[in-house]
Design a protein around this motif. Structure first.
Motif, PDB file in Angstrom:
ATOM      1  N   PRO A 202       1.259  -1.030  -0.027  1.00 14.05           N
ATOM      2  CA  PRO A 202       0.299  -0.094   0.251  1.00 14.05           C
ATOM      3  C   PRO A 202       1.108   1.381   0.008  1.00 14.05           C
ATOM      4  O   PRO A 202       2.005   1.039   0.474  1.00 14.05           O
ATOM      5  CB  PRO A 202      -0.766   0.230   1.566  1.00 14.05           C
ATOM      6  CG  PRO A 202      -0.593  -1.203   2.431  1.00 14.05           C
ATOM      7  CD  PRO A 202       0.869  -2.082   1.591  1.00 14.05           C
ATOM      8  N   ASP A 206      -3.551   6.511   2.360  1.00 17.14           N
ATOM      9  CA  ASP A 206      -4.346   6.216   1.237  1.00 17.14           C
ATOM     10  C   ASP A 206      -5.212   7.416   0.834  1.00 17.14           C
ATOM     11  O   ASP A 206      -4.925   7.163  -0.219  1.00 17.14           O
ATOM     12  CB  ASP A 206      -6.333   6.047   2.011  1.00 17.14           C
ATOM     13  CG  ASP A 206      -5.709   4.546   3.135  1.00 17.14           C
ATOM     14  OD1 ASP A 206      -4.782   3.895   2.901  1.00 17.14           O
ATOM     15  OD2 ASP A 206      -6.446   4.630   4.113  1.00 17.14           O
ATOM     16  N   GLU A 207      -4.717   8.571   0.767  1.00 15.38           N
ATOM     17  CA  GLU A 207      -5.144   9.205   0.027  1.00 15.38           C
ATOM     18  C   GLU A 207      -3.901   9.909  -1.334  1.00 15.38           C
ATOM     19  O   GLU A 207      -4.565  10.452  -2.282  1.00 15.38           O
ATOM     20  CB  GLU A 207      -5.252  10.926   0.853  1.00 15.38           C
ATOM     21  CG  GLU A 207      -3.472  11.421   1.713  1.00 15.38           C
ATOM     22  CD  GLU A 207      -3.309  11.646   2.714  1.00 15.38           C
ATOM     23  OE1 GLU A 207      -4.211  10.982   3.448  1.00 15.38           O
ATOM     24  OE2 GLU A 207      -2.584  12.614   3.508  1.00 15.38           O
ATOM     25  N   VAL A 209      -3.393   7.266  -2.556  1.00 12.71           N
ATOM     26  CA  VAL A 209      -4.159   6.256  -4.662  1.00 12.71           C
ATOM     27  C   VAL A 209      -4.957   7.283  -5.065  1.00 12.71           C
ATOM     28  O   VAL A 209      -5.322   8.703  -4.956  1.00 12.71           O
ATOM     29  CB  VAL A 209      -5.236   5.525  -4.080  1.00 12.71           C
ATOM     30  CG1 VAL A 209      -5.206   4.747  -4.978  1.00 12.71           C
ATOM     31  CG2 VAL A 209      -4.467   4.470  -2.550  1.00 12.71           C
ATOM     32  N   ASP A 330      -3.104  -6.252  -0.471  1.00 12.58           N
ATOM     33  CA  ASP A 330      -2.993  -5.068   0.800  1.00 12.58           C
ATOM     34  C   ASP A 330      -3.207  -3.982  -0.362  1.00 12.58           C
ATOM     35  O   ASP A 330      -3.750  -2.936  -0.092  1.00 12.58           O
ATOM     36  CB  ASP A 330      -1.880  -4.971   1.719  1.00 12.58           C
ATOM     37  CG  ASP A 330      -2.531  -5.509   2.598  1.00 12.58           C
ATOM     38  OD1 ASP A 330      -3.338  -6.263   2.813  1.00 12.58           O
ATOM     39  OD2 ASP A 330      -0.874  -5.934   3.400  1.00 12.58           O
ATOM     40  N   GLN A 334      -6.468  -1.432  -0.659  1.00 14.61           N
ATOM     41  CA  GLN A 334      -6.242   0.433  -0.630  1.00 14.61           C
ATOM     42  C   GLN A 334      -6.952   0.585  -2.099  1.00 14.61           C
ATOM     43  O   GLN A 334      -7.408   2.004  -1.726  1.00 14.61           O
ATOM     44  CB  GLN A 334      -4.809   0.746  -0.358  1.00 14.61           C
ATOM     45  CG  GLN A 334      -5.087   1.965   0.040  1.00 14.61           C
ATOM     46  CD  GLN A 334      -2.944   2.216   0.096  1.00 14.61           C
ATOM     47  OE1 GLN A 334      -2.934   2.297  -1.152  1.00 14.61           O
ATOM     48  NE2 GLN A 334      -2.747   3.290   0.760  1.00 14.61           N
ATOM     49  N   LYS A 337     -10.697   0.562  -2.282  1.00 11.06           N
ATOM     50  CA  LYS A 337     -11.404   1.162  -0.769  1.00 11.06           C
ATOM     51  C   LYS A 337     -11.657   2.465  -1.390  1.00 11.06           C
ATOM     52  O   LYS A 337     -12.293   3.140  -1.248  1.00 11.06           O
ATOM     53  CB  LYS A 337     -10.382   0.865   0.230  1.00 11.06           C
ATOM     54  CG  LYS A 337     -11.401  -0.123   1.043  1.00 11.06           C
ATOM     55  CD  LYS A 337     -10.588  -0.333   2.818  1.00 11.06           C
ATOM     56  CE  LYS A 337     -10.287  -1.667   3.557  1.00 11.06           C
ATOM     57  NZ  LYS A 337      -9.001  -1.745   4.190  1.00 11.06           N
ATOM     58  N   HIS A 338     -10.574   3.223  -2.183  1.00 10.89           N
ATOM     59  CA  HIS A 338     -10.594   4.684  -2.615  1.00 10.89           C
ATOM     60  C   HIS A 338     -11.481   4.932  -3.640  1.00 10.89           C
ATOM     61  O   HIS A 338     -11.654   5.855  -3.453  1.00 10.89           O
ATOM     62  CB  HIS A 338      -9.256   4.658  -2.931  1.00 10.89           C
ATOM     63  CG  HIS A 338      -8.877   6.127  -4.138  1.00 10.89           C
ATOM     64  ND1 HIS A 338      -8.302   7.618  -3.461  1.00 10.89           N
ATOM     65  CD2 HIS A 338      -9.009   6.574  -4.909  1.00 10.89           C
ATOM     66  CE1 HIS A 338      -8.813   8.623  -3.889  1.00 10.89           C
ATOM     67  NE2 HIS A 338      -9.162   7.799  -4.472  1.00 10.89           N
TER      68      HIS A 338
END
Ligand code: NDP
Length: 342
Positions: A202, A206-207, A209, A330, A334, A337-338
């Motif tokens: 990952p 997260d942001e 991605v 993983d 990610q 989910k994004h």
């Protein structure tokens, strides 16, 4: 005393910074612009242990002079991760070879000029690209180890962008070992290199991605977004998780046993069929939307190409690397989910 890390905005470097801050190190990172600094410092919660400096272009041999001079007395460890990793150029010298080699020579010269007495350890992010031999990479009778060197010359590596990138890593790493040999009486630092195969896992935040990811994670991103009738690309290589690569950098600066070592970071081979198997098995949301290929026929199930033996690295590091399933799942989770699909 601080850890100085070049290219702190990078995919691998962000994980290194995160792990260093967790271990309560003071970290000085470099990025190419103030906007990139502001964003990364905010992402790390404006942690007072994390300061940053601008280094605009590592292709310039004096790029690191001002910042190494400014922090000279405070820097004990240097992690040099910055280097171009992409295949989107036809000007291989300008965009790949020169920044890689000058970046490495330049940071070491800056240490020699301004921080020869304070820097104790330097870790260079090299690559399996500095080890690979394209002429025998498909030979199942070959065994590649930490001792191998990419045999390409400055001229022969410029056959295409992939070989040029590999050459850039070979010549940069070579420059580091040669620098130390030539200057061992004038600098205090000891050297180790980290030589990863393809790095997945990952993004640290997260942001980060985006529709296009860093070069290695983009392979996974492309398969997540492939159509059911798309062919499965033929690429095969070694895999390693970014969190394990980050950990290896930190151990390389901490452990005396790792001085002078090239740490060949791989946990085995993969090809796109293996990635497709994991995506199809672990993510019902992708089923029917992405290619299936011929399940369980990938590099996880039969030997494809040269053997790689990094038992020396594994025993020096002493921790277990993440599996292909874990690193791919993983990475994909990610992304999904994004996109609001998980
Ligand atoms: P990224 O592209 O995410 O990171 C590269 C970093 O280098 C970025 O911080 C980038 O800055 C910086 N950089 C590149 N060119 C310049 C330049 N001319 N001047 C200043 N800074 C520059 O890639 P990775 O995190 O994947 O790669 C990091 C290191 O790991 C590289 O040395 C790469 O060769 C090596 N590596 C990577 C592997 C992988 O599979 N990912 C495998 C083996 C080795 P910016 O963010 O502004 O672009």
């Amino acid at each position: 005393m601080s850890v100085f890390i070049s290219g702190a905005t990078g995919f691998i470097a962000q994980h290194i910074v995160g792990q260093l801050l967790e271990q309560n190190y003071k970290v000085i990172g470099t990025a190419r612009s103030q906007a990139k600094i502001d964003r990364l410092q905010e992402q790390f919660g404006n942690n007072p242990n994390f300061t940053m400096e601008i280094v605009e272009d590592i292709a310039k041999l004096d790029a690191f002079d001002a910042v190494i001079k400014k922090h000279a007395k405070d820097i004990k460890f240097v992690l040099h991760t910055a280097s171009p990793f992409h295949f989107e150029t036809t000007d291989f010298e300008k965009d790949l070879l020169i920044p890689a080699v000058n970046g490495t020579k330049g940071i070491l010269e800056s240490i020699k000029k301004y921080a020869a007495d304070s820097v104790e350890r330097v870790v260079i992010t090299s690559s399996y690209a500095a080890i690979i031999d394209f002429k025998i990479e498909d030979d199942t009778n070959t065994v590649m180890t930490e001792a191998n060197w990419n045999p390409d010359t400055w001229e022969s590596c410029q056959a295409n962008a992939v070989t040029a990138y590999c050459g850039s890593k070979k010549f940069a790493e070579q420059a580091a070992w040669e620098f130390l040999e030539a200057n061992k009486d004038q600098v205090k630092f000891k050297l180790a290199t980290v030589n990863p195969v393809y790095v997945f896992g990952p993004q640290n935040f997260d942001e980060d991605v985006t529709s296009k990811l860093n070069t290695s994670c983009e392979f996974v991103n492309q398969l997540v977004h492939a159509k059911a009738d798309d062919p499965i690309p033929a690429l095969c290589g070694g895999y390693i998780d970014v969190r394990d690569v980050a950990k290896a950098h930190i151990l390389a600066m901490q452990k005396d046993e790792l001085i002078g070592q090239r740490l060949l970071m791989t946990n085995g081979k993969f090809n796109f069929q293996d990635i497709a198997d994991i995506l199809n098995e672990d993510f019902p949301v992708l089923k029917g939307n992405i290619p299936v290929g011929a399940p369980h026929t990938g590099a996880q199930h039969k030997q494809i190409g040269a053997n790689v033996d990094n038992s020396k690295t594994k025993s020096l590091l002493g921790f277990k690397f993440r599996t292909l399933k874990e690193t791919i799942a993983d990475t994909a989770a990610q992304i999904l989910k994004h996109e609001g699909k998980l």
